[in-house]
Design a protein around this motif. Structure first.
Motif, short mmCIF file in Angstrom:
data_model
loop_
_atom_site.label_atom_id
_atom_site.label_comp_id
_atom_site.label_asym_id
_atom_site.label_seq_id
_atom_site.Cartn_x
_atom_site.Cartn_y
_atom_site.Cartn_z
N SER A 1 0.84 -1.20 0.00
CA SER A 1 0.00 0.00 0.00
C SER A 1 0.87 1.24 0.00
N ASP B 1 -5.23 8.26 2.82
CA ASP B 1 -5.81 7.83 1.54
C ASP B 1 -4.87 6.80 0.91
N ALA C 1 -3.71 3.52 -1.43
CA ALA C 1 -3.93 2.77 -2.67
C ALA C 1 -3.20 1.44 -2.56
N PHE C 2 -3.83 0.37 -3.08
CA PHE C 2 -3.28 -0.99 -3.02
C PHE C 2 -3.07 -1.46 -4.45
N PRO C 3 -1.84 -1.38 -4.96
CA PRO C 3 -1.60 -1.69 -6.37
C PRO C 3 -2.05 -3.08 -6.80
N HIS C 4 -1.95 -4.08 -5.91
CA HIS C 4 -2.32 -5.44 -6.26
C HIS C 4 -3.73 -5.81 -5.80
N ALA C 5 -4.45 -4.86 -5.22
CA ALA C 5 -5.83 -5.11 -4.79
C ALA C 5 -6.60 -3.80 -4.87
N PRO C 6 -6.91 -3.35 -6.08
CA PRO C 6 -7.55 -2.04 -6.25
C PRO C 6 -8.87 -1.90 -5.50
N GLY C 7 -9.56 -2.99 -5.23
CA GLY C 7 -10.82 -2.92 -4.51
C GLY C 7 -10.67 -2.47 -3.08
N ASP D 1 -8.68 0.10 -2.26
CA ASP D 1 -8.36 1.53 -2.25
C ASP D 1 -9.43 2.31 -1.51
N ALA E 1 -13.36 1.37 1.73
CA ALA E 1 -12.83 0.69 0.56
C ALA E 1 -13.90 0.60 -0.52
N ALA E 2 -13.43 0.42 -1.75
CA ALA E 2 -14.36 0.34 -2.88
C ALA E 2 -15.21 -0.92 -2.83
#
Length: 448
Positions: free
Chosen positions: A278, A305, A307-313, A315, A346-347
């Motif tokens: 993250s 805020d 962001a999770f590059p390998h788990a965008p959901g 973010d 999270a999204a």
């Protein structure tokens, strides 16, 4: 502080100050409050007083060093008088050693801690001094001493120009990855066997903590600071390796003698198993208030805020509200409690969550220098939506108990050793997320 050459008579004002100091402090530690016998005039304390009155500090020191006390009260009195002699002789490190030994013997006496804190400030050890000022405020002090401790503690809250910290520890753990102890997984339509890598396995790792900061004083009440922080846990199994780096800028303003406001901006990156996990910016706001003579109240808000590059959901914004209170119950005992509320937007609904945590803790200084810190955290987390595989909304309850032992007089090249035991247990309505873990931490830490 003016340096006095041992063995050389001082100025009349100095001798008068020494006389008052030694008489008052000696009386405070007297074994008996009754009248002294004629033979008492030849006791080591009386000889020391006479020598100090003449300014012969070297001989006064020698008398104290050759004195073998017969009682605990006499041993404490000897250490106190040694501290007085070392102070007037300008021997700061020796005075520190005497006061450390005295506080180790009597951690419940606030005025001993106050003198120790003053000595630590003079030697540049601000972090340790702040701890002893706070502990002293929990004990019996007269109004002047209490005001002195409060003023000194307030002044120490302003950051130094350059500060740093480094710690290293060996950590044998029963479950470093906080994985399940379950061997099979019920999928609703049958059971699946979990492979070894997905289950709890014991391992020994190394933890490293390091930080450095530079502060700039814009005014007597306002300071800015930029800091770098690193926390790393390294294990043979690469999946259990966890690294976190943070860069932070902050602005601290003293609103009043009893109120401190701090705002911060930060950016962090976290790596798990060698891969980016993250990253993202953060904003923090903290208000610290003194509550009465012995209490401290802290209010905090942080927004991150991530962001999770390998788990965008995953973010989304992480919001945390904190409320904490610490109370110096005595010069040897500090109590603390905290409340924490976290929200993850999270999204994906099965990742979005709300968590609440209650913390209870205490620190106690035993006679001899041993200090015990104990903390208990109770945390409950629930997700927004059902799990994609199991079809239920995940709910977790976690209990974490940690006990840390350290010693006020033991150090190695400036590093203070400590031993910590941590027991953690999580129960979940989805069995694969339940686990228990026990960690033993053997560490060294130093502040610069």
């Amino acid at each position: 502080m003016r340096r006095v050459i041992p063995g050389r008579p001082g100025a009349p004002g100095l001798r008068a100050g020494l006389r008052s100091c030694v008489l008052v402090l000696g009386a405070a530690l007297a074994v008996s409050a009754g009248a002294r016998s004629a033979s008492a005039a030849d006791t080591p304390p009386e000889r020391v007083r006479a020598l100090v009155m003449r300014g012969d500090l070297a001989r006064a020191r020698d008398v104290l060093l050759s004195w073998t006390p017969d009682t605990a009260d006499e041993a404490e009195r000897r250490l106190w008088l040694l501290a007085v002699v070392y102070r007037e002789a300008g021997q700061g490190p020796e005075r520190l050693h005497a006061l450390e030994a005295l506080v180790a013997r009597r951690p419940d006496v606030a005025r001993f801690r106050l003198e120790l804190a003053d000595t630590l400030v003079a030697l540049g050890q601000r972090d340790r001094a702040g701890y002893h000022y706070e502990m002293a405020r929990g004990g019996q002090l007269n109004p002047a001493q209490r005001a002195r401790a409060a003023a000194a503690a307030t002044q120490l809250e302003a950051p130094q120009r350059w500060t740093g910290r480094f710690g290293i520890a060996v950590v044998p753990s029963s479950n470093p990855g906080r994985k399940t102890q379950e061997e099979t997984l019920d999928l609703g339509f049958g059971e699946a066997t979990l492979n070894k890598a997905s289950r709890a396995q014991p391992a020994t790792g190394v933890e490293i903590q390091a930080s450095g900061a530079y502060a700039h004083h814009f005014s007597p009440r306002t300071q800015g600071q930029i800091a770098l922080h690193f926390n790393g846990s390294f294990f043979e199994d690469r999946d259990d390796t966890d690294l976190l780096g943070v860069i932070e800028t902050s602005l601290t303003s003293r609103l009043s003698p009893n109120a401190l406001l701090r705002g911060s901006l930060s950016y962090q990156e976290r790596y798990l198993g060698g891969d980016i996990y993250s990253r993202g910016p953060g904003l923090g706001l903290d208000l610290i208030l003194r509550s009465g003579a012995r209490g401290r109240l802290g209010l905090g808000l942080s927004l991150t805020d991530l962001a999770f590059p390998h788990a965008p959901g995953a973010d989304g914004l992480r919001r945390t509200v904190r409320l904490g209170y610490s109370h110096a119950a005595s010069a040897a005992l500090t109590l603390r409690t905290s409340l924490r509320h976290e929200r993850v937007d999270a999204a994906v609904a099965e990742i979005a969550s709300t968590a609440q945590e209650l913390g209870l803790g205490a620190s106690f200084a035993f006679r001899g220098g041993l200090i015990l810190d104990g903390d208990l955290a109770l945390r409950r987390t629930w997700r927004d939506g059902p799990h994609g595989l199991f079809g239920v909304v995940q709910r977790d309850d976690r209990q974490t108990l940690s006990l840390r032992l350290r010693h006020s007089e033991i150090s190695w090249h400036g590093f203070a050793p400590y031993v910590q035991i941590t027991a953690e247990r999580q129960s979940s309505n989805i069995a694969i997320y339940s686990y228990h873990a026990e960690d033993l931490t053997l560490g060294l830490t130093r502040r610069f």
